[in-house]
Design a protein around this motif. Structure first.
Motif, PDB file in Angstrom:
ATOM      1  N   VAL A   1     -14.875 -19.331  -0.691  1.00  0.00           N
ATOM      2  CA  VAL A   1     -16.137 -19.807  -1.265  1.00  0.00           C
ATOM      3  C   VAL A   1     -17.287 -19.082  -0.583  1.00  0.00           C
ATOM      4  CG1 VAL A   1     -17.614 -21.804  -1.684  1.00  0.00           C
ATOM      5  CG2 VAL A   1     -15.127 -22.070  -1.725  1.00  0.00           C
ATOM      6  N   ASP A   2     -18.178 -18.544  -1.393  1.00  0.00           N
ATOM      7  CA  ASP A   2     -19.369 -17.872  -0.873  1.00  0.00           C
ATOM      8  C   ASP A   2     -20.398 -18.939  -0.526  1.00  0.00           C
ATOM      9  OD1 ASP A   2     -21.572 -16.369  -0.311  1.00  0.00           O
ATOM     10  OD2 ASP A   2     -21.588 -15.255  -2.205  1.00  0.00           O
ATOM     11  N   MET A   3     -20.617 -19.158   0.781  1.00  0.00           N
ATOM     12  CA  MET A   3     -21.552 -20.185   1.228  1.00  0.00           C
ATOM     13  C   MET A   3     -23.002 -19.700   1.247  1.00  0.00           C
ATOM     14  SD  MET A   3     -19.845 -22.924   1.668  1.00  0.00           S
ATOM     15  CE  MET A   3     -20.999 -23.939   2.606  1.00  0.00           C
ATOM     16  N   ALA A   4     -23.212 -18.407   0.983  1.00  0.00           N
ATOM     17  CA  ALA A   4     -24.587 -17.874   0.981  1.00  0.00           C
ATOM     18  C   ALA A   4     -24.757 -16.934  -0.202  1.00  0.00           C
ATOM     19  CB  ALA A   4     -24.876 -17.152   2.294  1.00  0.00           C
ATOM     20  N   PRO A   5     -24.699 -17.460  -1.435  1.00  0.00           N
ATOM     21  CA  PRO A   5     -24.825 -16.602  -2.620  1.00  0.00           C
ATOM     22  C   PRO A   5     -26.196 -15.947  -2.692  1.00  0.00           C
ATOM     23  CG  PRO A   5     -24.930 -18.922  -3.233  1.00  0.00           C
ATOM     24  CD  PRO A   5     -24.566 -18.889  -1.791  1.00  0.00           C
ATOM     25  N   PHE A   6     -26.237 -14.774  -3.362  1.00  0.00           N
ATOM     26  CA  PHE A   6     -27.501 -14.052  -3.510  1.00  0.00           C
ATOM     27  C   PHE A   6     -28.517 -14.886  -4.284  1.00  0.00           C
ATOM     28  CE2 PHE A   6     -24.560 -10.319  -3.149  1.00  0.00           C
ATOM     29  CZ  PHE A   6     -25.013  -9.923  -1.898  1.00  0.00           C
ATOM     30  N   ASP A   7     -28.045 -15.531  -5.341  1.00  0.00           N
ATOM     31  CA  ASP A   7     -28.925 -16.355  -6.171  1.00  0.00           C
ATOM     32  C   ASP A   7     -29.004 -17.756  -5.569  1.00  0.00           C
ATOM     33  OD1 ASP A   7     -30.352 -17.670  -8.101  1.00  0.00           O
ATOM     34  OD2 ASP A   7     -29.083 -17.056  -9.782  1.00  0.00           O
ATOM     35  N   GLU A   8     -30.174 -18.141  -5.139  1.00  0.00           N
ATOM     36  CA  GLU A   8     -30.329 -19.440  -4.492  1.00  0.00           C
ATOM     37  C   GLU A   8     -30.096 -20.599  -5.450  1.00  0.00           C
ATOM     38  OE1 GLU A   8     -34.138 -19.527  -2.681  1.00  0.00           O
ATOM     39  OE2 GLU A   8     -33.662 -17.988  -1.170  1.00  0.00           O
ATOM     40  N   ASP A   9     -30.166 -20.339  -6.748  1.00  0.00           N
ATOM     41  CA  ASP A   9     -29.941 -21.400  -7.735  1.00  0.00           C
ATOM     42  C   ASP A   9     -28.455 -21.680  -7.951  1.00  0.00           C
ATOM     43  OD1 ASP A   9     -32.669 -21.632  -8.124  1.00  0.00           O
ATOM     44  OD2 ASP A   9     -32.697 -20.151  -9.751  1.00  0.00           O
ATOM     45  N   VAL A  10     -27.592 -20.821  -7.437  1.00  0.00           N
ATOM     46  CA  VAL A  10     -26.146 -21.007  -7.600  1.00  0.00           C
ATOM     47  C   VAL A  10     -25.647 -22.035  -6.591  1.00  0.00           C
ATOM     48  CG1 VAL A  10     -23.900 -19.891  -7.425  1.00  0.00           C
ATOM     49  CG2 VAL A  10     -25.802 -18.687  -8.500  1.00  0.00           C
ATOM     50  N   ASP A  11     -24.882 -22.994  -7.079  1.00  0.00           N
ATOM     51  CA  ASP A  11     -24.339 -24.047  -6.224  1.00  0.00           C
ATOM     52  C   ASP A  11     -22.891 -23.703  -5.859  1.00  0.00           C
ATOM     53  OD1 ASP A  11     -23.626 -26.299  -4.884  1.00  0.00           O
ATOM     54  OD2 ASP A  11     -23.935 -27.697  -6.543  1.00  0.00           O
ATOM     55  N   PRO A  12     -22.568 -23.466  -4.565  1.00  0.00           N
ATOM     56  CA  PRO A  12     -21.195 -23.139  -4.177  1.00  0.00           C
ATOM     57  C   PRO A  12     -20.187 -24.214  -4.578  1.00  0.00           C
ATOM     58  CG  PRO A  12     -22.717 -22.665  -2.388  1.00  0.00           C
ATOM     59  CD  PRO A  12     -23.497 -23.397  -3.429  1.00  0.00           C
ATOM     60  N   VAL A  13     -20.609 -25.473  -4.583  1.00  0.00           N
ATOM     61  CA  VAL A  13     -19.691 -26.551  -4.966  1.00  0.00           C
ATOM     62  C   VAL A  13     -19.283 -26.422  -6.423  1.00  0.00           C
ATOM     63  CG1 VAL A  13     -19.419 -29.046  -5.196  1.00  0.00           C
ATOM     64  CG2 VAL A  13     -20.620 -28.097  -3.212  1.00  0.00           C
ATOM     65  N   GLU A  14     -20.245 -26.149  -7.285  1.00  0.00           N
ATOM     66  CA  GLU A  14     -19.936 -26.004  -8.707  1.00  0.00           C
ATOM     67  C   GLU A  14     -19.032 -24.796  -8.941  1.00  0.00           C
ATOM     68  OE1 GLU A  14     -20.625 -28.172 -11.011  1.00  0.00           O
ATOM     69  OE2 GLU A  14     -21.600 -29.432  -9.488  1.00  0.00           O
ATOM     70  N   GLN A  15     -19.264 -23.725  -8.209  1.00  0.00           N
ATOM     71  CA  GLN A  15     -18.409 -22.549  -8.346  1.00  0.00           C
ATOM     72  C   GLN A  15     -16.977 -22.856  -7.908  1.00  0.00           C
ATOM     73  OE1 GLN A  15     -20.255 -19.266  -6.228  1.00  0.00           O
ATOM     74  NE2 GLN A  15     -21.207 -18.565  -8.125  1.00  0.00           N
ATOM     75  N   ALA A  16     -16.848 -23.578  -6.792  1.00  0.00           N
ATOM     76  CA  ALA A  16     -15.517 -23.911  -6.291  1.00  0.00           C
ATOM     77  C   ALA A  16     -14.776 -24.827  -7.271  1.00  0.00           C
ATOM     78  CB  ALA A  16     -15.627 -24.581  -4.925  1.00  0.00           C
ATOM     79  N   LYS A  17     -15.469 -25.805  -7.829  1.00  0.00           N
ATOM     80  CA  LYS A  17     -14.840 -26.703  -8.800  1.00  0.00           C
ATOM     81  C   LYS A  17     -14.426 -25.957 -10.061  1.00  0.00           C
ATOM     82  CE  LYS A  17     -17.037 -31.049  -7.378  1.00  0.00           C
ATOM     83  NZ  LYS A  17     -17.937 -32.170  -7.787  1.00  0.00           N
ATOM     84  N   ALA A  18     -15.203 -24.956 -10.458  1.00  0.00           N
ATOM     85  CA  ALA A  18     -14.868 -24.174 -11.648  1.00  0.00           C
ATOM     86  C   ALA A  18     -13.559 -23.407 -11.442  1.00  0.00           C
ATOM     87  CB  ALA A  18     -16.001 -23.208 -11.985  1.00  0.00           C
ATOM     88  N   ILE A  19     -13.359 -22.864 -10.240  1.00  0.00           N
ATOM     89  CA  ILE A  19     -12.118 -22.145  -9.944  1.00  0.00           C
ATOM     90  C   ILE A  19     -10.928 -23.082 -10.017  1.00  0.00           C
ATOM     91  CG2 ILE A  19     -10.858 -20.895  -8.155  1.00  0.00           C
ATOM     92  CD1 ILE A  19     -12.983 -19.237  -9.435  1.00  0.00           C
ATOM     93  N   VAL A  20     -11.063 -24.267  -9.425  1.00  0.00           N
ATOM     94  CA  VAL A  20      -9.970 -25.244  -9.443  1.00  0.00           C
ATOM     95  C   VAL A  20      -9.630 -25.636 -10.878  1.00  0.00           C
ATOM     96  CG1 VAL A  20      -9.273 -27.561  -8.741  1.00  0.00           C
ATOM     97  CG2 VAL A  20     -10.554 -26.107  -7.154  1.00  0.00           C
ATOM     98  N   LEU A  21     -10.635 -25.785 -11.706  1.00  0.00           N
ATOM     99  CA  LEU A  21     -10.416 -26.153 -13.104  1.00  0.00           C
ATOM    100  C   LEU A  21      -9.679 -25.040 -13.845  1.00  0.00           C
ATOM    101  CD1 LEU A  21     -10.865 -28.159 -15.391  1.00  0.00           C
ATOM    102  CD2 LEU A  21     -13.082 -27.082 -15.828  1.00  0.00           C
ATOM    103  N   GLU A  22     -10.026 -23.793 -13.576  1.00  0.00           N
ATOM    104  CA  GLU A  22      -9.344 -22.682 -14.243  1.00  0.00           C
ATOM    105  C   GLU A  22      -7.877 -22.616 -13.842  1.00  0.00           C
ATOM    106  OE1 GLU A  22     -10.575 -21.026 -16.672  1.00  0.00           O
ATOM    107  OE2 GLU A  22     -12.444 -22.117 -16.425  1.00  0.00           O
ATOM    108  N   LEU A  23      -7.572 -22.899 -12.572  1.00  0.00           N
ATOM    109  CA  LEU A  23      -6.173 -22.934 -12.136  1.00  0.00           C
ATOM    110  C   LEU A  23      -5.400 -24.000 -12.892  1.00  0.00           C
ATOM    111  CD1 LEU A  23      -6.250 -22.574  -8.237  1.00  0.00           C
ATOM    112  CD2 LEU A  23      -5.531 -20.879  -9.923  1.00  0.00           C
ATOM    113  N   LYS A  24      -6.002 -25.153 -13.034  1.00  0.00           N
ATOM    114  CA  LYS A  24      -5.334 -26.265 -13.719  1.00  0.00           C
ATOM    115  C   LYS A  24      -5.091 -25.929 -15.181  1.00  0.00           C
ATOM    116  CE  LYS A  24      -5.582 -31.303 -14.056  1.00  0.00           C
ATOM    117  NZ  LYS A  24      -6.397 -32.500 -13.721  1.00  0.00           N
TER     118      LYS A  24
END
Length: 356
Positions: free
Chosen positions: A245-268
């Motif tokens: 998980v990228d804890m310091a994304p370039f875009d400050e509007d990006v939420d690392p939690v939402e990105q991480a949950k999206a990956i888990v959903l794609e695996l499922k």
């Protein structure tokens, strides 16, 4: 070289040679009898797992593979020679399936493993086979049997102990370069990785594991979006998944939690078994977070993620925390390997005694 993990080939084993009708013609032997030999068998087509290969690219440009047919039988009791076999070298982890039905036929899982993918036809019988007390001058013979012909699909699933997954630019390539001998392309833009990279991580003498880095996933990957969906299959044989998980994304509007949950959903969505594999969170790029804010941001991330498994805080760039991660991963992989080994019962009478 571009990584190619799918190919279609046509294989044809050799036909068997025909039997021969012949009679012995020698001076002073008026009734020499039949001496027609059998035909030789056709050549087989084999596949061998070669640990030095990591791509199926050769089979993209060479689709037809045909073994030699058997030689026909001849007179003077001479049998035909067998046709030459063909051996195809393939990477370890190749799955061979029927291109028309999709049925999995073979899997190459061990280095040096050899399997027959097309059997050569048997040779036909010569007339000497039909000789009997009643039929002393047979004129029968049989043709050779045809060899097997198959249209095959080759699919490569790399054999790695650990798989890295995450969004593009999560730092997977930087991590695999930091802990292993792999040297993937690294750049500050998404989708730098276009094909899987394998690296061997050495923990100590005779202590190592293999890690695979696949292209980054994006939302909708299970349905074909982005590049990562093409390589999710390579994570199916791993023993452990490391979710970066990228804890310091370039875009400050990006939420690392939402990105991480999206990956888990794609695996499922892609594969339930892959989703249920052991998965550890690896929070990367902590060097870009002010020291006084790290603890609070990481605590908030874990709370919102509702994650209860192992969590590692690292910086793949500065290698902070990487040693602890590598040791923990090796310990887990080693325990999995020992658990998969068959248990052999020993006779208690000979416990502790050296073999004789």
């Amino acid at each position: 070289m571009k990584f190619v993990d799918e190919a279609y080939i046509d294989v044809a084993a050799g036909d068997g040679g025909n039997g021969c009708v012949s009679f012995r013609h020698e001076k002073y032997k008026e009734f020499g009898g039949p001496n027609g030999g059998d035909g030789g068998r056709g050549g087989h087509v084999f596949a061998i797992a070669d640990p030095n290969l990591n791509t199926l690219v050769d089979y993209r440009y060479s689709r037809r593979h045909e073994a030699q047919r058997g030689q026909h039988g001849m007179g003077s009791d001479m049998f035909g020679a067998a046709g030459s076999d063909v051996t195809l070298k393939m990477p370890v982890g190749t799955i061979i399936s029927d291109a028309e039905t999709g049925e999995v036929l073979f899997e190459l899982l061990r280095p040096g493993e050899v399997i027959m993918i097309a059997k050569g036809g048997d040779g036909g019988f010569g007339n000497m086979r039909f000789k009997s007390a009643i039929n002393r001058a047979p004129r029968q013979k049989t043709p050779g049997w045809p060899g097997e012909r198959r249209n095959l699909k080759l699919e490569l699933k790399v054999l790695a102990d650990v798989g890295l997954l995450g969004m593009p630019n999560a730092g997977k390539s930087t991590l695999i370069a930091a802990i292993s001998n792999a040297r993937p392309k690294i750049a500050d833009y998404p989708f730098t990785t276009l094909h899987p990279n394998l690296g061997v991580v050495r923990v100590g003498p005779e202590q190592s594991f293999v890690v695979a880095d696949v292209p980054g996933l994006i939302e909708g990957a299970a349905e074909g979006a982005g590049l990562g969906h093409q390589f999710l299959r390579h994570l199916q044989r791993t023993r452990l998944l490391l979710h970066l998980v990228d804890m310091a994304p370039f875009d400050e509007d990006v939420d690392p939690v939402e990105q991480a949950k999206a990956i888990v959903l794609e695996l499922k969505k892609y594969d339930k078994q892959l989703y249920e594999k052991p998965r550890w969170l690896v929070l990367n790029k902590i060097d870009m977070i002010p020291a006084e804010e790290r603890a609070a941001r990481i605590k908030d991330f874990i709370k919102r993620m509702r994650y209860k498994g192992p969590v590692f805080q690292i910086s793949a760039l500065t290698r902070e925390g990487c040693d602890e991660l590598v040791k923990s991963v090796y310990q887990h992989v080693r325990e999995q390997q020992l658990a998969e080994q068959p248990h052999v019962e020993t006779d208690p009478r000979f416990a502790g005694e050296p073999p004789t």
